[in-house]
Design an enzyme around this catalytic site. Structure first.
Site, short mmCIF file in Angstrom:
data_model
loop_
_atom_site.label_atom_id
_atom_site.label_comp_id
_atom_site.label_asym_id
_atom_site.label_seq_id
_atom_site.Cartn_x
_atom_site.Cartn_y
_atom_site.Cartn_z
N SER A 137 0.84 -1.13 -0.05
CA SER A 137 0.03 -0.07 -0.09
C SER A 137 0.88 1.22 0.29
O SER A 137 1.56 1.59 1.05
CB SER A 137 -0.96 0.12 1.06
OG SER A 137 -1.55 1.26 1.19
N ARG A 138 0.69 2.02 -1.18
CA ARG A 138 1.78 3.12 -1.05
C ARG A 138 1.28 4.35 -0.26
O ARG A 138 2.25 5.27 -0.04
CB ARG A 138 1.87 3.67 -2.65
CG ARG A 138 2.39 2.63 -3.67
CD ARG A 138 2.55 3.06 -4.99
NE ARG A 138 2.96 1.97 -5.93
CZ ARG A 138 2.41 1.27 -6.78
NH1 ARG A 138 1.12 1.62 -6.73
NH2 ARG A 138 2.74 0.34 -7.44
N ILE A 139 0.05 4.24 0.44
CA ILE A 139 -0.43 5.10 1.29
C ILE A 139 0.38 4.73 2.74
O ILE A 139 0.98 5.74 3.51
CB ILE A 139 -1.78 5.30 1.48
CG1 ILE A 139 -2.41 5.34 0.29
CG2 ILE A 139 -2.26 6.28 2.54
CD1 ILE A 139 -2.13 6.87 -0.55
#
Length: 346
Positions: free
Chosen positions: A216-218
């Site tokens: 998850s790049r967040i």
């Protein structure tokens, strides 16, 4: 509401997170669990079924109705027998419904099940229109077709109503090959992916999420501060455990520190298992994380952990614990539960 996602691969409002894997590994089950978890959270859900069999459509509607999820959900259906044009337009119709709610200040969640079928439908239409075929006979603009759909997801500022739209597109792989054309396109468009692995599924690890291939790049920006603090290096430690466990298969002699890491990794793997249709609240996430980090599960037999967790869930509900309380209070209450259940912390 899914332990392994909320802890290691968190998803935030306005994010585009891809659910990817072979057929039959639980991609749709994860999406349905996510919808069920939105009950009472003022999130409006749109579930788009693209080219699915009627039996699948009926089953999905039945599950959402059984858990009263239709009170806050809309289902957009273009089943397998529908015209290709209707199947192609279905996800845009679902997106438009969600955008209508978002513009009025609501948080929304859109499930596209699935975009592999949508891509095949668009290929069929393009070939009928005699458009020049490209790779795997898909038209050259297949990337932009999906990009302009998924990039509608966002979080609006207060001046524009403050709503949000979160997308969970689903894509199918063949034999676990994530480097195929459509999966690769969608991975590059989205903010991360949750990859389901067949070997994990057959070994009994459910949901069968491969943590090494999921991202998850967040990241921690989407997590509650207390859960972010407790999960910390958990993903990295778990991946290291999987590597260490490989050595045990060859009968290698391990140092006490490495053996301890393997034991804790096996406990964590058992904790991350979760049944379908049973999303859990953030308070329970924090409870088992605190218990794990404090060593409360060290004296509990691996086979008894799954039976212990429902009791911990009830205890957290009845004790009135909330996420704003100090960690010392959480630690005290969790240790008290284990002492009362003969699972004293180490």
């Amino acid at each position: 509401g899914i332990k392994i996602i909320d802890t290691l691969i968190p998803i935030g409002k306005g994010q585009r997170q891809l659910l990817i894997g072979d057929e039959g590994l639980g991609r749709s089950a994860l999406a349905i669990d996510t919808v069920l978890n939105q009950r009472g959270k003022n999130v409006y859900c749109v579930y788009v079924l693209i080219g699915q069999k009627r039996s699948t459509v009926v089953k999905t509607i039945g599950l959402l109705k059984e858990f009263n999820a239709l009170d806050y959900s809309v289902i957009v259906v273009a089943e397998a027998s529908a015209l290709p044009g209707l199947q192609f337009l279905a996800p845009y119709a679902g997106c438009a419904i969600a955008e209508h709610w978002m513009a009025r200040g609501h948080d929304t969640l859109v499930i596209y099940d699935d975009l592999s079928t949508h891509a095949k439908t668009y290929r069929e239409l393009s070939l009928l229109l005699r458009r020049p075929p490209g790779r795997e006979a898909y038209p050259g603009d297949i990337f932009s077709v999906h990009a302009r759909l998924l990039e509608r997801s966002t979080c609006l500022n207060a001046a524009h109503g403050g709503g949000s739209m979160t997308d969970l597109p689903i894509v199918e792989t063949q034999e676990g090959e994530i480097a195929d054309y459509i999966p690769t396109n969608l991975i590059s468009i989205t903010d991360g992916q949750i990859y389901l692995d067949r070997d994990l599924f057959t070994s009994g690890f459910r949901p069968a999420i491969d943590i090494g291939k999921s991202v998850s790049r967040i990241g921690g920006q989407a997590q509650l501060a207390s859960i972010k603090t407790e999960s910390g290096r958990m993903k990295l430690d778990y991946l290291q455990f999987l590597e260490l466990e490989m050595f045990t298969r060859f009968g290698a002699k391990l140092e006490p520190g490495m053996q301890n890491a393997i034991n804790r990794g096996r406990i964590l793997r058992e904790l991350l298992k979760q049944d379908q249709l049973s999303p859990v609240p953030a308070e329970f996430h924090l409870a088992w994380l605190v218990g794990f980090n404090d060593g409360c599960f060290n004296d509990v037999a691996i086979e008894n952990i799954s039976a212990l967790l429902p009791g911990l869930h009830r205890y957290v509900k009845e004790s009135g614990l909330n996420l704003d309380m100090e960690r010392d209070r959480w630690s005290q209450e969790v240790k008290s539960f284990f002492i009362n259940n003969k699972g004293q912390p180490a």
